[in-house]
Design a protein around this motif. Structure first.
Motif, short mmCIF file in Angstrom:
data_model
loop_
_atom_site.label_atom_id
_atom_site.label_comp_id
_atom_site.label_asym_id
_atom_site.label_seq_id
_atom_site.Cartn_x
_atom_site.Cartn_y
_atom_site.Cartn_z
N ASN A 129 11.15 6.23 33.16
CA ASN A 129 11.97 7.12 32.34
C ASN A 129 12.42 6.38 31.09
OD1 ASN A 129 13.28 9.42 31.56
ND2 ASN A 129 14.79 9.42 33.20
N VAL A 130 12.68 7.11 30.04
CA VAL A 130 13.13 6.54 28.77
C VAL A 130 14.19 7.45 28.16
CG1 VAL A 130 12.44 6.02 26.40
CG2 VAL A 130 10.95 5.34 28.29
N TYR A 131 15.28 6.83 27.70
CA TYR A 131 16.29 7.52 26.90
C TYR A 131 16.49 6.74 25.60
CZ TYR A 131 17.85 9.69 31.29
OH TYR A 131 17.92 10.38 32.46
N GLY A 132 16.80 7.45 24.55
CA GLY A 132 17.19 6.81 23.31
C GLY A 132 18.37 7.50 22.70
N ASN A 133 19.35 6.73 22.27
CA ASN A 133 20.50 7.27 21.55
C ASN A 133 21.24 8.34 22.33
OD1 ASN A 133 22.06 7.02 19.19
ND2 ASN A 133 21.15 8.86 18.31
N GLY A 134 21.33 8.15 23.65
CA GLY A 134 22.05 9.08 24.49
C GLY A 134 21.33 10.40 24.74
N SER A 135 20.00 10.40 24.65
CA SER A 135 19.23 11.64 24.76
C SER A 135 19.03 12.04 26.22
CB SER A 135 17.86 11.47 24.09
OG SER A 135 17.14 10.39 24.68
N THR A 136 20.11 12.04 27.00
CA THR A 136 20.00 12.31 28.43
C THR A 136 19.75 13.78 28.73
OG1 THR A 136 22.42 12.46 28.54
CG2 THR A 136 21.41 10.35 29.10
N SER A 137 19.90 14.64 27.74
CA SER A 137 19.59 16.06 27.97
C SER A 137 18.09 16.29 28.04
CB SER A 137 20.19 16.92 26.86
OG SER A 137 19.65 16.58 25.60
N ILE A 138 17.31 15.32 27.55
CA ILE A 138 15.85 15.38 27.66
C ILE A 138 15.41 14.24 28.57
CG2 ILE A 138 13.66 15.30 26.44
CD1 ILE A 138 15.08 16.24 23.95
N GLY A 139 15.11 14.56 29.83
CA GLY A 139 14.61 13.53 30.72
C GLY A 139 13.14 13.30 30.45
N ARG A 140 12.77 12.08 30.21
CA ARG A 140 11.37 11.75 29.92
C ARG A 140 10.72 11.08 31.14
NH1 ARG A 140 14.03 11.47 24.95
NH2 ARG A 140 12.95 12.65 23.33
N GLU A 141 10.88 11.71 32.30
CA GLU A 141 10.42 11.12 33.54
C GLU A 141 8.93 11.35 33.75
OE1 GLU A 141 14.36 13.25 33.99
OE2 GLU A 141 12.30 13.83 33.50
N ARG A 322 18.17 14.94 39.66
CA ARG A 322 18.40 13.86 38.69
C ARG A 322 18.63 12.53 39.37
NH1 ARG A 322 20.05 15.20 33.44
NH2 ARG A 322 21.01 13.18 33.32
N SER A 323 18.24 11.46 38.66
CA SER A 323 18.74 10.12 38.96
C SER A 323 19.60 9.79 37.76
CB SER A 323 17.59 9.12 39.13
OG SER A 323 16.79 9.09 37.98
N ARG A 324 19.24 8.72 36.99
CA ARG A 324 19.93 8.49 35.74
C ARG A 324 19.57 9.60 34.77
NH1 ARG A 324 20.09 3.08 36.83
NH2 ARG A 324 17.85 2.97 36.89
N GLY A 325 18.59 10.36 35.06
CA GLY A 325 18.12 11.46 34.27
C GLY A 325 16.83 11.90 34.90
N SER A 326 16.59 11.46 36.12
CA SER A 326 15.30 11.68 36.74
C SER A 326 15.23 13.04 37.38
CB SER A 326 15.06 10.63 37.81
OG SER A 326 16.04 10.71 38.82
N GLN A 327 14.02 13.63 37.41
CA GLN A 327 13.87 14.93 38.01
C GLN A 327 12.47 15.03 38.59
OE1 GLN A 327 15.25 18.13 35.66
NE2 GLN A 327 17.02 17.05 34.94
N ALA A 328 12.32 16.04 39.50
CA ALA A 328 11.07 16.35 40.18
C ALA A 328 10.80 15.42 41.35
CB ALA A 328 9.89 16.32 39.23
#
Length: 334
Positions: A129-141, A322-328
């Motif tokens: 997973n990757v976040y940038g600049n607090g982009s937790t509304s978009i999980g990139r899992e 979710r985890s830190r932003g994880s899904q599925a």
């Protein structure tokens, strides 16, 4: 800074800008735990072994445990050989990741490897997973199965992070490549981060959305870490400036996945990827702008899960977690 500190910084810069290749990464310097890391939490659940270069993190009813790098880094190659707990591991999460959430609570960056435990007879799953600049509304899992049992022996998990790309590796095989695009804006990690390793109880979401929880009769759950590599540019903790910025034009900076590596990556993803946010039509009616849709991947995932990847109606209240932003969920066999 004294002469000794200057020499250390100079050699860190030389190390970083010598690009790690699949054949060279095993030659990178492995430093003793005390020289590069410090305990984060867990007290006696963190134990240092074998000349100070192997660390055991355990989870029991009292607490999990973790460690953290001494320094912040802006770009680099970060790696560990990890052996995961065996037997019943539902609800257990082992993480190897970079973050600056302690400094940037509202706009933090993060690059994650997360290992998700399972019930007896089911395989561990691996998530990036990757976040940038607090982009937790978009999980990139993305989530995958593996071609081996990660609880039987040590395997190497690595993160390459530059100003233009992030590549995740398993045993020197690239499994995911994220290229920075203009459309991502600040969503690409771009601030100095610290390296972390943890084991913790994620019963509420980690295994089938919390259906299977940590069973402490199998405790302690022990994750073993060795061959720890910090191969990057240390950052001044006050000024937040990397010492290697003046070498960004070096021809030795990694330029991407080689053609041979790309074949391996595509084969891995074809056989083992079970979830990608780019194809999740339940979460995203339109894929996030950085997604590059591969028709073959899209069709394979649609057949694997017609609801998530085909946009059909979800039944029986099944949803993502979710985890830190994880899904599925779910994993695939080799």
């Amino acid at each position: 800074m004294g002469l000794g500190g200057g020499l250390v910084t100079f050699f860190l810069c030389l190390l970083f800008f010598a690009a790690p290749s699949a054949s060279s990464t095993n030659l990178l310097p492995i430093i003793p735990f005390d020289e590069g890391y410090a305990p984060l939490f867990g007290d006696n659940n963190l134990v240092i072994h074998r000349d100070g270069k192997t660390v055991h993190l355990s989870l029991d009813e009292r607490t999990g445990s973790g460690f953290v790098s001494h320094d912040l880094y802006l770009h680099g190659y970060f790696s560990a050989s990890i052996k995961l707990p065996a037997d019943y591991t539902a609800g257990v999460v082992v993480a190897f990741y970079m973050s600056n959430g302690d400094m940037f609570q509202n706009n933090h960056d993060e690059i994650d490897f997360e290992f998700l435990g399972n019930i007896r007879g089911k395989d561990w799953r691996i998530q990036t997973n990757v976040y940038g600049n607090g982009s937790t509304s978009i999980g990139r899992e993305e989530r995958y199965g593996l071609w081996f049992d990660p609880a039987e022996d040590f395997h190497q998990y690595s993160i390459l992070w530059t100003d233009s790309q992030i590549i995740f590796y398993v045993d020197n095989v690239p499994i995911r490549e994220i290229k920075r695009t203009e459309s991502m804006g600040g969503d690409f990690p771009s601030k100095p981060m610290t390296l972390y390793a943890t084991i913790w109880d994620a019963s509420d979401w980690a295994t089938n959305g919390g259906k299977y929880r940590v069973n402490y009769k199998y405790a302690p759950y022990v994750a073993e870490f060795s061959d720890l590599v910090l191969h990057g540019c240390a950052v001044d903790p006050i000024e937040h400036e990397a010492k290697c910025d003046n070498a960004q034009t070096s021809k030795a900076v990694p330029t991407g996945v080689t053609p041979a590596q790309r074949i391996k990556m595509e084969n891995f993803r074809k056989k083992h990827m079970t979830y990608s946010y780019c194809y999740d039509k339940v979460r995203y009616k339109v894929p996030p702008t950085e997604c590059v849709i591969n028709p073959q991947e899209a069709e394979r995932l649609r057949k694997f899960d017609p609801v998530t990847f085909g946009g059909g109606r979800r039944r029986h209240g099944k949803r993502h977690y979710r985890s830190r932003g994880s899904q599925a969920e779910e994993a695939a066999a080799f």
